[in-house]
Design an enzyme around this catalytic site. Structure first.
Site, PDB file in Angstrom:
ATOM      1  N   ASP A  43       1.405 -72.735 -72.335  1.00  0.00           N
ATOM      2  CA  ASP A  43       1.028 -73.080 -73.712  1.00  0.00           C
ATOM      3  C   ASP A  43      -0.454 -72.855 -73.987  1.00  0.00           C
ATOM      4  OD1 ASP A  43       0.413 -75.076 -71.901  1.00  0.00           O
ATOM      5  OD2 ASP A  43       0.960 -76.737 -73.204  1.00  0.00           O
ATOM      6  N   PRO A  68      -7.366 -85.705 -95.741  1.00  0.00           N
ATOM      7  CA  PRO A  68      -7.176 -86.714 -96.790  1.00  0.00           C
ATOM      8  C   PRO A  68      -7.952 -88.021 -96.636  1.00  0.00           C
ATOM      9  CG  PRO A  68      -5.066 -85.921 -95.936  1.00  0.00           C
ATOM     10  CD  PRO A  68      -6.129 -85.435 -95.003  1.00  0.00           C
ATOM     11  N   ASP A  69      -8.086 -88.531 -95.403  1.00  0.00           N
ATOM     12  CA  ASP A  69      -8.460 -89.949 -95.275  1.00  0.00           C
ATOM     13  C   ASP A  69      -9.758 -90.328 -95.982  1.00  0.00           C
ATOM     14  OD1 ASP A  69      -9.906 -88.532 -93.370  1.00  0.00           O
ATOM     15  OD2 ASP A  69      -9.802 -90.101 -91.839  1.00  0.00           O
ATOM     16  N   SER A  78      -1.936 -78.368 -75.994  1.00  0.00           N
ATOM     17  CA  SER A  78      -0.497 -78.524 -75.747  1.00  0.00           C
ATOM     18  C   SER A  78       0.296 -78.791 -77.021  1.00  0.00           C
ATOM     19  CB  SER A  78      -0.253 -79.652 -74.743  1.00  0.00           C
ATOM     20  OG  SER A  78      -0.879 -79.331 -73.525  1.00  0.00           O
ATOM     21  N   ARG A  80     -22.214 -86.002 -89.179  1.00  0.00           N
ATOM     22  CA  ARG A  80     -21.349 -86.620 -88.162  1.00  0.00           C
ATOM     23  C   ARG A  80     -20.623 -85.549 -87.364  1.00  0.00           C
ATOM     24  NH1 ARG A  80     -19.048 -92.382 -89.289  1.00  0.00           N
ATOM     25  NH2 ARG A  80     -17.129 -91.681 -88.291  1.00  0.00           N
TER      26      ARG A  80
END
Length: 514
Positions: free
Chosen positions: A443, A261-262, A62, A153
């Site tokens: 959508d 980025p994190d 959505s 991960r």
């Protein structure tokens, strides 16, 4: 003059599926939508994969759907944007990437490529590393080294070895690149200021200190033998004659190919910050040409960014406001953010002349308990908005097929579709009474597949199925073209309103003369 109002009706999660098994949309009694699809121009639109800026074959959602619709252009995520630039060739002309290459040529120094060696697509993608190796080959660079960060991960816990083998094969094919170090993401991609971990990774990258191995595949195999999987592989350097083959040195170039980025910030700070205090760097800050794939943090100095964030300007809402048009956004709580924040390109504040009409979603544990949700109240507001003639444009979302589809309960989803069909009928009657025009779409898909065709289990996710595009009460001499996507809807509405499409919108109107 165009007809007024112009209504964009979004049936959330209403996809088209040729199979009827587990297909709440095919099984529902929906006389209104069936009639509209028969009497008016109707085509199937694409709402998944690259057509909405997602990786090929990925189901739509959505947020992405409303973002693409409101923008009137395909909004590529970093992953797909970079992949597309590699495919199109623009990647190989990227100013910042070329800068890193030219620095190596000028100073006769090494190019170091590091990032998460994975096809998880969350932080990075291995194909982007292949693109960088191709770039190095095109420029005739010889000292090219890969420092592989292992995943485990976003991918299987011991998939690192196969990624390493695939990388070795790609480097052999291109005749460029060697793996110089291997590190589990636990050390090099921390995001909680655990500098003791990052220090170990930095020591391997810069000082050539850590576990030693003759080659990368051997390093990973040895780690697995110790019961240590990809994420936790100790920083390991590839050595020859007892020395690390490629520690990072002054005047080298680094390209960090993570786009999220994190988890890229801390190691980047360790390389780029002058007054870094996370741990002691033996040689202080090395003078480097350091290129990040995306903007990890504007406060980090001494770096450049290869793929700057693209801001979405001149969304449909902005465009209407600029032209003095009035607009209403109508939805129940579950989809309110979608017709406002996401439709406006991630901007919270309403545009000039934009009214927002929120209907509360019912307070039930799960929506199969009330499959009609608040559709009738949404339809009340919609009919009122249409007949008031206050608005040039009305954007409305019916949440039911998606929210009830997520329960996987077929009987409830059928009721949800039937409730929406009745609401569409009410809106259609109101629209004809004022001679307005409407475009109906979805959508993404959901309610059209509630069973997993491979094992017969309930299927509660979105789908990659096409969605309906229906043109209501526009001009009988026009129909809709096939092969469109969500980004083409607003350019269609703009043409229906006899207005001029802004240059920022790269979608193409679906209207064609019969």
């Amino acid at each position: 003059m165009s007809k007024k109002p112009t209504v964009l009706m979004i049936l959330d999660g209403y996809g088209l599926n040729e199979k009827t098994e587990g297909n709440a949309i095919a099984l529902a009694k929906k006389p209104v939508l069936d009639k509209l699809m028969k009497d008016y121009p109707f085509v199937k639109g694409n709402a998944s994969g690259m057509a909405v800026g997602l990786p090929e074959g990925q189901m739509g959602n959505s947020e992405v759907g409303h973002l693409n619709m409101g923008a009137g252009r395909i909004v590529y995520q970093e992953l797909t944007r970079i992949t597309k630039e590699i495919q199109d060739g623009d990647f190989f002309e990227n100013t910042q990437l070329i800068k890193a290459v030219e620095n190596c040529k000028k100073n006769n120094t090494a190019l170091h490529l590091f990032g998460l060696l994975s096809d998880g697509g969350v932080h990075s993608h291995i194909t982007h590393l292949y693109g960088l190796l191709e770039l190095a080959k095109r420029h005739g660079l010889e000292n090219v080294y890969v420092h592989a960060f292992l995943d485990g991960r976003d991918t299987a816990p011991t998939s690192g070895k196969s990624f390493m083998e695939a990388l070795e094969a790609k480097m052999a094919e291109l005749g460029v690149g060697r793996i110089a170090s291997v590190t589990g993401r636990y050390y090099v991609m921390d995001r909680d200021n655990r500098w003791d971990r990052v220090e170990k990774a930095y020591a391997a990258l810069v000082d050539g200190e850590g576990v030693e191995a003759a080659n990368a595949v051997e390093a990973v195999a040895a780690s697995y033998a110790e019961g240590v999987n990809d994420e936790f592989v100790l920083p390991t350097v590839v050595v020859k004659d007892g020395k690390a083959i490629a520690p990072i040195k002054a005047n080298d170039s680094i390209i960090f190919f993570n786009f999220r980025p994190d988890r890229a910030r801390e190691i980047t700070r360790a390389f780029c910050t002058d007054d870094f205090d996370g741990f002691v760097r033996k040689s202080g800050r090395l003078p480097l040409t350091y290129v990040c794939f995306s903007e990890y943090d504007v406060t980090i100095p001494n770096k450049s960014v290869a793929f700057e964030k693209v801001s979405i300007t001149n969304t449909f809402g902005e465009y209407l406001a600029e032209h003095g048009k009035t607009q209403a956004r109508i939805a129940e709580t579950e989809k309110y953010a979608h017709v406002t924040f996401f439709f406006n390109g991630g901007v919270e504040a309403p545009n000039e002349g934009e009214d927002r009409i929120l209907v509360n979603s019912p307070k039930v544990a799960t929506y199969d308990l009330q499959p009609e949700m608040s559709a009738n109240a949404v339809a009340d507001k919609l009919v009122e908005a249409i007949t008031s003639l206050k608005y040039d444009v009305i954007i409305v979302n019916f949440a039911n097929p998606d929210m009830v589809g997520h329960t996987g309960i077929s009987d409830a989803a059928i009721k949800a579709v039937e409730a929406v069909d009745a609401c569409v009928g009410r809106a259609y009657d109101a629209l004809l009474s004022v001679d307005g025009q409407m475009f109906i779409c979805a959508d993404h898909g959901n309610a059209e597949q509630l069973v997993d065709y491979t094992n017969g289990e309930p299927f509660t996710a979105h789908t990659t199925n096409p969605v309906p595009f229906i043109l209501i009460n526009y001009d009988d001499s026009y129909t809709l073209r096939e092969g469109g996507c969500l980004a083409d809807i607003i350019p269609t509405l703009i043409e229906m309103m006899k207005m001029e499409q802004p240059k920022e919108m790269t979608g193409k109107s679906l209207l064609i003369k019969k």
